[in-house]
Write a protein that holds these residues in place. Structure first.
Motif, PDB file in Angstrom:
ATOM      1  N   SER A 107      37.907  44.574  48.055  1.00  0.00           N
ATOM      2  CA  SER A 107      38.853  43.691  48.696  1.00  0.00           C
ATOM      3  C   SER A 107      40.228  44.356  48.678  1.00  0.00           C
ATOM      4  N   HIS A 108      41.040  44.116  49.697  1.00  0.00           N
ATOM      5  CA  HIS A 108      42.376  44.705  49.785  1.00  0.00           C
ATOM      6  C   HIS A 108      43.442  43.619  49.630  1.00  0.00           C
ATOM      7  N   LEU A 109      44.488  43.957  48.906  1.00  0.00           N
ATOM      8  CA  LEU A 109      45.607  43.043  48.685  1.00  0.00           C
ATOM      9  C   LEU A 109      46.861  43.596  49.329  1.00  0.00           C
TER      10      LEU A 109
ATOM     11  N   VAL B 272      37.540  42.669  33.423  1.00  0.00           N
ATOM     12  CA  VAL B 272      38.569  43.637  33.773  1.00  0.00           C
ATOM     13  C   VAL B 272      38.922  43.450  35.242  1.00  0.00           C
ATOM     14  N   LEU B 273      40.212  43.445  35.525  1.00  0.00           N
ATOM     15  CA  LEU B 273      40.711  43.478  36.892  1.00  0.00           C
ATOM     16  C   LEU B 273      41.154  44.906  37.150  1.00  0.00           C
ATOM     17  N   GLU B 274      40.549  45.548  38.149  1.00  0.00           N
ATOM     18  CA  GLU B 274      40.937  46.910  38.516  1.00  0.00           C
ATOM     19  C   GLU B 274      41.709  46.859  39.823  1.00  0.00           C
TER      20      GLU B 274
ATOM     21  N   LEU C 269      41.100  46.050  44.994  1.00  0.00           N
ATOM     22  CA  LEU C 269      40.889  45.180  43.847  1.00  0.00           C
ATOM     23  C   LEU C 269      39.399  45.088  43.534  1.00  0.00           C
ATOM     24  N   LYS C 270      39.060  45.176  42.241  1.00  0.00           N
ATOM     25  CA  LYS C 270      37.691  44.977  41.768  1.00  0.00           C
ATOM     26  C   LYS C 270      37.748  44.114  40.516  1.00  0.00           C
ATOM     27  N   LEU C 271      36.771  43.251  40.354  1.00  0.00           N
ATOM     28  CA  LEU C 271      36.600  42.469  39.132  1.00  0.00           C
ATOM     29  C   LEU C 271      35.270  42.865  38.522  1.00  0.00           C
TER      30      LEU C 271
ATOM     31  N   GLU D 209      39.539  32.272  44.167  1.00  0.00           N
ATOM     32  CA  GLU D 209      40.636  32.735  45.025  1.00  0.00           C
ATOM     33  C   GLU D 209      41.444  33.787  44.284  1.00  0.00           C
ATOM     34  N   VAL D 210      41.915  34.783  45.042  1.00  0.00           N
ATOM     35  CA  VAL D 210      42.800  35.811  44.518  1.00  0.00           C
ATOM     36  C   VAL D 210      44.044  35.814  45.404  1.00  0.00           C
ATOM     37  N   GLY D 211      45.209  35.745  44.798  1.00  0.00           N
ATOM     38  CA  GLY D 211      46.433  35.721  45.589  1.00  0.00           C
ATOM     39  C   GLY D 211      47.537  36.536  44.954  1.00  0.00           C
TER      40      GLY D 211
END
Length: 86
Positions: free
Chosen positions: A1-3, A28-30, A66-68, A80-82
């Protein structure tokens, strides 16, 4: 996913999650290859949501990856990711 990192720099990535278990879920949030530990405390039900803010460094623009990933006990349900823009 791209932020979208806007103009880049330090930002809070906000993860909306539910954890109906009795124990926290660790992971881990990468972002762009760099890792930040995350811990999602129980929320009291799988349909009860909370927000976990994670301070990260973002590159300018929409090229932030982004990776979880779990560290062994599974992740909470991430809904949701914001990235709030300043």
């Amino acid at each position: 996913s791209h932020l979208d990192g806007g103009s880049g720099g330090g930002r809070l990535v906000k993860l909306r999650y539910a954890n109906g278990g009795v124990l926290p879920k660790a992971g881990v949030l990468e972002v762009n290859g760099k890792s930040w530990p995350i811990v999602s405390p129980p929320t009291g039900g799988w349909n009860r949501w909370s927000t976990l803010p994670v301070p990260v460094a973002l590159a300018a623009g929409r090229n932030n990856t982004l990776k979880l990933r779990s560290t062994g006990m599974g992740l909470a349900h991430i809904d949701e990711v914001g990235v709030p823009q300043p």
